[in-house]
Design an enzyme around this catalytic site. Structure first.
Site, PDB file in Angstrom:
ATOM      1  N   LEU A   1       0.840  -1.191   0.000  1.00  0.00           N
ATOM      2  CA  LEU A   1       0.000   0.000   0.000  1.00  0.00           C
ATOM      3  C   LEU A   1       0.878   1.246   0.000  1.00  0.00           C
ATOM      4  O   LEU A   1       1.953   1.255   0.583  1.00  0.00           O
ATOM      5  CB  LEU A   1      -0.908   0.015   1.246  1.00  0.00           C
ATOM      6  CG  LEU A   1      -1.949  -1.111   1.344  1.00  0.00           C
ATOM      7  CD1 LEU A   1      -2.647  -1.040   2.685  1.00  0.00           C
ATOM      8  CD2 LEU A   1      -2.958  -1.023   0.226  1.00  0.00           C
ATOM      9  N   ASP A   2       0.413   2.301  -0.666  1.00  0.00           N
ATOM     10  CA  ASP A   2       1.164   3.553  -0.677  1.00  0.00           C
ATOM     11  C   ASP A   2       0.427   4.644   0.091  1.00  0.00           C
ATOM     12  O   ASP A   2      -0.478   4.384   0.870  1.00  0.00           O
ATOM     13  CB  ASP A   2       1.459   3.992  -2.123  1.00  0.00           C
ATOM     14  CG  ASP A   2       0.190   4.157  -2.941  1.00  0.00           C
ATOM     15  OD1 ASP A   2      -0.900   4.243  -2.338  1.00  0.00           O
ATOM     16  OD2 ASP A   2       0.284   4.221  -4.174  1.00  0.00           O
TER      17      ASP A   2
END
Length: 283
Positions: free
Chosen positions: A97-98
């Site tokens: 995830l960013d």
């Protein structure tokens, strides 16, 4: 490497990533906490070795010296001599995830949004069938579709099997997306395209994964739980479910070429992960 503590770390566990934290920093933090826990344990008792020590001979009045075999501890493997027992662990990350963005809205209505979402879901379901290379006229393909087991046979773009609006209060709204082969970049692009279809501009402000396979938020370890004991407990708790999913994947009656990937959700609810997406839109 034969330590009981280390052997209990072979397995899967879920971690809750807070917003603003990069996945690599999360992985490094988990590894550091595990290394601290392993190296903090009391080292085993040192092995004994035989040394010949020079000393006075018993019963000798002239104080003659002789060599006597004596068992003494060997500290060659002691942490104070050779350093920590564990310096590195192989900690992998399944889905990364960013970070996130922001946004605003004006004339969008719930009815318009729901219509766009229905069109998106329909087009992606057709694409899923196409990439699966299945003939839905067959009984086997029909049963797989009912059980939610259809998946792409080869590499495919992001495919959405379910999308709905959970919360609508302009200028904010929340979408729940069930999808596979997704990236955060593609999800943000999806929100942008929804805004274009609504003749406005939509910007993603937050992406939150709420389910990945059978892992849910309830089973994800919080930051304060990224330590040896909690991770070992999480792996032990997940092991029966991992075994059950593997057994399902090998169950008779399913063509092994059609089996879902390890990240696939095996219940009838759909894909590998469910993401809660908070959105904002504006002109």
């Amino acid at each position: 490497m034969g330590s009981a503590g280390l052997s209990r770390l072979h397995g899967l566990f879920a971690v809750y990533k807070p917003p603003g934290l990069k996945w690599k920093h999360l992985r490094d933090t988990v590894e550091l906490q595990l290394l601290k826990g392993l190296n903090a344990r009391k080292p085993p008792a040192p092995k004994q070795r035989v040394r010949f020590l020079l000393g006075p001979m018993e019963g000798s009045e002239e104080k003659e010296l002789t060599l006597t075999a004596t068992s003494v501890p060997s500290f060659i493997n002691h942490p104070l001599v050779c350093g920590p027992a564990f310096a590195h662990l192989k900690v992998g990350v399944g889905h990364r995830l960013d970070a996130q963005a922001s946004g605003v809205l004006d004339h969008v209505t719930r009815e318009k949004l729901d219509r766009i979402l229905a069109v998106i879901q329909g087009s992606h379901q057709k694409a899923l069938v196409m990439y699966s290379n299945l003939d839905l006229k067959t009984q086997e393909a029909y049963e797989m579709a009912v059980r939610g087991l259809i998946r792409p046979m080869n590499k495919s773009p992001m495919l959405i099997t379910g999308i709905r609006c959970l919360y609508f209060a302009p200028p904010e709204f929340l979408l729940e997306v069930q999808c596979m082969h997704e990236t955060q970049k593609e999800l943000r692009k999806l929100v942008h395209e929804i805004g274009l279809e609504l003749k406005t501009t939509a910007v993603c402000t937050q992406v939150r994964r709420t389910r990945d396979g059978f892992f849910t938020l309830d089973s994800a370890l919080l930051r304060t739980q990224w330590d040896l004991t909690n991770i070992q407990d999480a792996i032990r708790a997940a092991t029966p479910q991992v075994a059950a999913e593997l057994e399902k994947s090998l169950s008779p009656g399913l063509d092994t070429k059609q089996l879902p990937s390890p990240g696939w959700s095996w219940d009838s609810q759909g894909p590998s992960s469910t993401l809660g997406l908070e959105r904002g839109a504006g002109q």
